[in-house]
Enzyme design. Structure first.
Site, PDB file in Angstrom:
ATOM      1  N   CYS A   1       0.816  -1.229   0.134  1.00 14.63           N
ATOM      2  CA  CYS A   1       0.054  -0.387  -0.319  1.00 14.63           C
ATOM      3  C   CYS A   1       0.986   0.996   0.275  1.00 14.63           C
ATOM      4  O   CYS A   1       0.719   2.151  -1.475  1.00 14.63           O
ATOM      5  CB  CYS A   1      -1.344  -0.022   1.031  1.00 14.63           C
ATOM      6  SG  CYS A   1      -2.420  -1.241   0.674  1.00 14.63           S
ATOM      7  N   HIS A   2       1.911   1.407   0.769  1.00 15.06           N
ATOM      8  CA  HIS A   2       2.347   2.389   0.714  1.00 15.06           C
ATOM      9  C   HIS A   2       4.448   2.402   1.301  1.00 15.06           C
ATOM     10  O   HIS A   2       5.335   3.198   2.118  1.00 15.06           O
ATOM     11  CB  HIS A   2       2.119   2.846   1.806  1.00 15.06           C
ATOM     12  CG  HIS A   2       0.431   3.548   1.796  1.00 15.06           C
ATOM     13  ND1 HIS A   2      -0.115   3.001   2.572  1.00 15.06           N
ATOM     14  CD2 HIS A   2      -0.272   4.448   0.911  1.00 15.06           C
ATOM     15  CE1 HIS A   2      -1.506   3.762   2.392  1.00 15.06           C
ATOM     16  NE2 HIS A   2      -1.535   4.333   1.626  1.00 15.06           N
ATOM     17  N   GLY A   3       4.612   1.058   0.988  1.00 16.99           N
ATOM     18  CA  GLY A   3       5.803   0.294   1.200  1.00 16.99           C
ATOM     19  C   GLY A   3       6.960   0.123   2.167  1.00 16.99           C
ATOM     20  O   GLY A   3       7.632   0.237   2.283  1.00 16.99           O
TER      21      GLY A   3
END
Lengths: 189, 270, 411
Positions: free
Chosen positions: A153-155
């Protein structure tokens, strides 16, 4: 009409106060069931713990199980993964706390404090950033730089003990309350 | 007041009329007899479930009735809850594990094994009692076309529930009246409407061997299983009656205080 | 009587609110100082009880709706989950189900009180008509609500009542299909009945607001049926009637609690503990007790359309009472003939209710209940017409007292 005496007035006030007080008690007693009915029902509570058999999980493999409506990661770590995790400098971690609900809140995020038996890693599979499910890294398909998990999703990147190493997630993956019922069975929750 | 005797007279004639109608019905041989009157510990405003009867009754359900009758609204964890048979959580877990629950599809996406049998897993506390048959058609096929009703609410679903079910269970093996024709593949039971019931007599003496050593007569088994089924229909009955007692005491006291306040307040108006 | 407001805001907040949204003023004028006849008897506590019942049904209903599933395959099971698994679910469900019966018991007493004391007469006709509207809305709400548990009686009661519409010539079947959303009562019907059951109580609340507003224009009637002549005839609503209504409410709650805790299935039907089966009709389809008199009237007429019309007329005729009754005297206390006829009417409603509860072929002492119901229906309609207009004209009323404060002439 005779005027009320001071005595009458106090008796009347007492009755008013008594009525008001009993009314308030009644309202509070009635209010509780209406509030409590929103708490998890006995059916939800019956699913609050799950037993996971471990005998089919090979070394280096893991499974994902649904627990309390969310994913639960159960992983059988290789000796290399355990060693890699033990070698990490805990003080330099983004989140130095163990986040293990089986021990004290203040425990540090050493490898020993992230597990009960070193071979078995049991984690809540919920990224501590905004709740997505991270993906496990395998030799065949590596995810992230730390051999653990990568949240697409955001690393956010987690290591072989599920600790956050890089990315926006603020905390290590949570270790839920669990216990070994036997060598091949754990009960979570 | 002058119109009282009129209302009283009407009421009495209504009562007389209704009772003659009821007796006339029973005398006709196809209508059922009124249920026997059996005493149960859970009756009345202070009634409670006899724990021993609940556990023995559960044993009767498990070993006899459960072969044909489902109990779909009861979950295994209910067995360990307050106001019930009083099993410990460990015992309830063991009971659950003894039942086979249809399993989720396996990794190959199969729900049946090579022989076509449904794949199963042991039950857990969160599961409900599984039905003995996969669907209604299978239930009917196995019971001569009749559908054994689910028993979770049977006591609530019949008028005079406990006495009715008790009468059915202990009402077999009677001689039909002269001229009464028992339908093929059915059994005579005068407490069942029409007197022909599809269920064969389920209970014999010693159908079960009670764990607590109680003598397992048909009447005892029927009494115990009716107690268990009453709990299955109403697991919260004890809590309900206990709460009712506290609530009524509070309301009566509250009414007393308010009445005194009203009287005091209105004294100067009248 | 609604006169100029006597409210004076004291605190800063009160003044601020009074200039922007005068709710405290409204509360003060309607509940606190409202001049109420001082001779209201215990039959008058049922208005307050009804408000409590409406609030109770709405609150328990909203909470039940957090757990109920309005799907034909899930509804019955969801109610059982409420009873067995939701914390205090059994309590909330039993309050809601028995609350409906208590609501109707209170509304019938309230209506009969209005009839007896002539509270429907000028200038209070509109209060009465709004009340009839509330009653119709309550009946509709109760009907929709009874379907929701999706038991055998829920399903078949819905089938029978929605089939009334098929009695309408030409368009009847189309109306019924439109109501059902299908060719028979089913999942589509259940879902929309849930929506309407949730909606109507709020409509009722609004109409109750109008009912009380309309009441506050002329002010309350009273057991003597004579107008308030001076402030000495009245007392402020608070504390005299707030305390009296509170006592009445608590006594009512004792009665209510006896059912909820000790006989929660008394008003219910065992067949509703069996899940709905469209292929098996129960031996007897019986509505809830509060609809039985109308059910008896319906069944007493052998023609389908006329039976349905009679049912509708039996309710709608109530709205015409202010004009059917020609008496110049309000209260039956001073109407010796009407008093007897009123009590006959009350007994008649009970008899009709009994007839409605029995199978169609039932009989008492050899007399078929159908004929008793027919006699009952005849008196039911006859009470409104021609009895009400004729008795009003030909009756000699007793002399009325001079005023509420001086009920004995010449004091």
């Amino acid at each position: 009409m005779t005027a009320a005496t001071a005595d009458d007035a106090t008796r009347r006030d007492f009755l008013y106060v008594a009525s008001g007080a009993m009314g308030a008690v009644g309202v509070a007693a009635v209010a509780w069931p209406f509030i409590d009915q929103m708490n998890p029902s006995s059916a939800a509570l019956a699913l609050s713990s799950v037993e996971v058999p471990l005998d089919s999980i090979q070394v280096g493999q893991g499974i994902t199980v649904k627990w309390r409506g969310q994913p639960l990661f159960v992983r059988r770590r290789t000796p290399a993964e355990i060693a890699e995790s033990k070698a990490v400098d805990v003080a330099a971690l983004p989140d130095p706390l163990a986040r293990n609900l089986n021990i004290a809140d203040t425990a540090p995020a050493t490898d020993a404090d992230r597990v009960i038996k070193p071979e078995w890693l049991v984690l809540k599979g919920v990224c501590t950033h905004l709740g997505c499910t991270p993906t496990i890294s395998t030799p065949a398909a590596p995810e992230g730089e730390y051999g653990g998990w990568l949240c697409h999703c955001h690393g956010s990147q987690y290591d072989t003990a599920g600790r956050i190493r890089k990315g926006p997630a603020p905390q290590n993956l949570e270790v839920p309350p669990y216990a070994f019922l036997s060598d091949t069975r754990i009960k979570v929750g | 007041m002058k119109h009282f005797p009129l209302r009283l007279a009407l009421g009495l004639s209504l009562a007389f009329g209704v009772s003659t109608a009821a007796l006339a019905q029973a005398a006709d041989n196809s209508h059922r007899l009124p249920p026997k009157k059996e005493e149960f510990s859970f009756e009345g405003p202070f009634g409670t479930y006899d724990r021993g009867a609940l556990q023995r009754g559960f044993q009767v359900y498990k070993e006899v009735c459960g072969a044909c009758h489902a109990l779909q609204h009861v979950a295994f964890h209910n067995l360990a809850e307050r106001g019930g048979p009083g099993f410990t959580e460990a015992q309830a877990k063991g009971i659950a594990a003894g039942y086979k629950i249809p399993a989720e599809p396996n990794d190959k996406g199969e729900t049946t094994d090579d022989k076509g049998e449904r794949l199963t897993r042991p039950g857990i506390l969160a599961d409900y009692f599984p039905s003995p048959f996969p669907n209604e058609n299978a239930a009917r096929a196995n019971n001569g076309g009749a559908l054994p009703p689910d028993l979770s609410m049977i006591i609530k679903a019949r008028e005079a529930g406990p006495n009715y079910v008790y009468s059915i269970l202990t009402g077999f093996h009677q001689t039909p009246p002269h001229g009464f024709a028992v339908t093929k593949d059915k059994y005579y039971n005068p407490y069942f409407e029409g007197r022909n019931i599809g269920m064969p007599p389920p209970l014999q003496a010693n159908s079960v061997t009670y764990n607590d050593g109680t003598k397992a007569t048909v009447e005892q088994e029927a009494h115990d299983v009716v107690t268990f089924l009453a709990w299955a229909s109403e697991p919260k009955m004890e809590e309900r009656k206990q709460m009712g007692f506290s609530v009524l005491i509070f309301l009566i006291a509250f009414a007393g205080v308010l009445f005194a306040a009203k009287k005091k307040l209105w004294a100067d108006v009248h | 009587m609604s006169g100029p407001s006597t409210y004076t805001p004291k605190s800063g907040i009160e003044k601020w609110l009074d200039q922007r949204l005068p709710l405290p003023r409204l509360m003060h004028d309607t509940i606190h100082t409202f001049p109420t006849p001082k001779n209201l008897n215990w039959w008058y506590v049922f208005g307050g009880i009804l408000t409590f019942c409406l609030v109770t049904q709405i609150v328990t209903g909203i909470v039940l709706a957090m757990h109920y599933k309005p799907d034909a395959t899930l509804a019955f099971g969801s109610v059982e989950k409420i009873m067995r698994e939701v914390n205090y679910g059994w309590l909330i469900r039993y309050i809601h189900a028995n609350g409906a019966s208590m609501f109707f018991l209170a509304v019938y007493i309230h209506m009969f009180r209005g009839l007896y004391y002539g509270s429907y007469k000028a200038p209070r006709e509109l209060i009465w008509i709004i009340g009839v509207l509330i009653y119709v809305l309550m009946t509709a709400t109760a009907f929709f609500g009874y379907v929701l548990p999706w038991g055998q009686m829920s399903f078949w009661g819905a089938t029978v009542i929605t089939n009334f519409f098929t009695a309408i010539p030409l368009i009847g079947t189309h109306i019924a299909t439109w109501l059902w959303g299908d060719f028979a009562v089913g999942d589509a019907t259940l879902n929309r009945f849930f929506s309407l059951h949730y909606l109507l109580p709020f409509v009722i609340a609004g109409v109750v607001g109008l009912h009380i507003w309309a009441l506050h224009v002329p002010g309350n009637n009273n057991p003597l049926g004579i107008d308030v002549k001076s402030p000495q005839d009245t007392v402020p609503f608070h504390p005299y009637y707030t305390v009296k209504d509170a006592f009445g409410l608590v006594v009512f709650l004792i009665f209510f609690a006896l059912f909820v805790f000790y006989a929660p299935e008394f008003f219910g039907n065992p067949d509703n503990a069996i899940e709905a089966n469209p292929l098996v009709t129960p031996p007897e389809i019986v509505p809830e007790w509060y609809l039985l008199p109308f059910y008896a009237i319906l069944r007493s007429i052998p023609n389908k359309l006329l039976g349905v019309i009679a049912l509708g007329a039996a309710i709608l005729i109530l709205a015409f009472i202010p004009w059917l009754d020609t008496s110049r005297v309000r209260s039956c206390r001073f109407r010796p003939t009407m008093k007897w006829l009123f009590w006959f009417f009350a007994i008649d409603c009970v008899i009709l209710g009994y007839c409605g509860s029995q199978p169609v072929d039932a009989a008492i002492a050899g007399i078929s209940l159908v004929w008793i119901a027919r006699a009952g229906a005849l008196y039911y309609f006859g009470f409104f017409f021609p009895i009400m207009p004729l008795v009003g004209i030909f009756e000699t009323p007793k002399p009325l007292p001079a005023s509420i404060s001086q009920p004995v002439l010449g004091e």
